[in-house]
Design an enzyme around this catalytic site. Sequence first.
Site, short mmCIF file in Angstrom:
data_model
loop_
_atom_site.label_atom_id
_atom_site.label_comp_id
_atom_site.label_asym_id
_atom_site.label_seq_id
_atom_site.Cartn_x
_atom_site.Cartn_y
_atom_site.Cartn_z
N HIS A 208 1.08 -0.81 -0.42
CA HIS A 208 0.17 -0.01 -0.04
C HIS A 208 1.18 1.22 -0.04
CE1 HIS A 208 -3.18 -2.99 1.55
NE2 HIS A 208 -2.68 -3.53 2.42
N ARG B 229 -1.14 -5.16 -5.72
CA ARG B 229 -1.01 -6.43 -6.07
C ARG B 229 0.05 -6.64 -6.69
NH1 ARG B 229 -6.62 -7.80 -6.27
NH2 ARG B 229 -6.85 -7.36 -8.57
#
Length: 276
Positions: free
Chosen positions: A57, A154
Site C-alpha cells: 500500500h 498486487r
Amino acid sequence: MKKLSALKMDKVWGYELWIASTHPNGPQKEFVEFCGGPYPLLVKVIQADQSLSVQVHPDDETAALLEGPGNVGKTECWYVLSAKPGAKLVYGLNGNPSREQVSAAIEQNALDPLLNQAEVHAGDFVFIPSGTVHAIGAGLRLMEVQQSCDITYRLYDWGRPRELHVQKGVASVKNEGLAKIARFPGRFDCKYFSLEEIAVAGEARFKNESQADKNPAAVQLVYVLEGSGTVESQKCAGGASGPCEQFSAEEIFALAPGEEAVFKSQNARVLKISAN
C-alpha cells in the site's frame, strides 16, 4: 454508544468483515450517521482460507501522486485472532533489495526468495507501515486497524488470474519501520492510531474524554477480543440508563466524544481503538 453491524466482503481467498467503516467502498450507514462525517480509520476482520496476494500500500504522499489529490495511504496493523498450526504471513523483504531488484524478481517470477515469511500465532501483533510488502497466509483470522484507504497494489498472486499493479506497487515499496512480530504488548501507538488492550474482570469503564463533538476523528471504538457480557451507557435506547446491549467476541462499539460506557463481564478482553 452504537454497536456496529459488519459488512461482509467475499473474496477469492475467504472474506473480510468491515466492522467500522465510513469508506465510500463499504460505508456502514449507522456509523456514517454516528460520526457525522468520514472517520479516518477502517477496522476489519479478515478470514484467510487461502493466501492473499503479495501486495503493498502507498504512503500518503505516494497515494496522492499515483491516485490523485485527496487520496491517503495505508498504514495498518494486524492482531492475530486465530491461526492454524504452521500458518504464516509475508512481512517485508529479506535484506534491502532495491526497487529495480524487486521489479526484476517479479518479472522473472522469482519473488519468493525476497519475501520474509514468518509463522504467527493467536495474540501476535504485526505493525505494517505503508510501503511494506506483505501477504496474509492461509489459515489466519486477523483483526485489522488501518487508515481509511482501499488502495492495494498486487505484486504477485500465486497464479490466480487477477490484475497485478507492478509499476505502482514497486514505486510504493519502502521496507522501512518494520518491528518484530510478537505478542501484543498491551498498548501500541503510531502516527495514525492507538490501541490498548483491557481485561474486563467484573467491569471496565470507558469514557471518551474528547470534547470535539463535531470531529468524526474523535469517535472511539471498543472491539471485543474474547468473552461476553453487557454494556451500560447513559445513551441507551429510549434514553434510559442501565444495561442496554449484550456483547460477544468480535463485536465493536462506537463511543461519541464525552460519552461513557461500562462493560461488564467475568471473562472478556477488549481493545480500545482511537484515531491519532
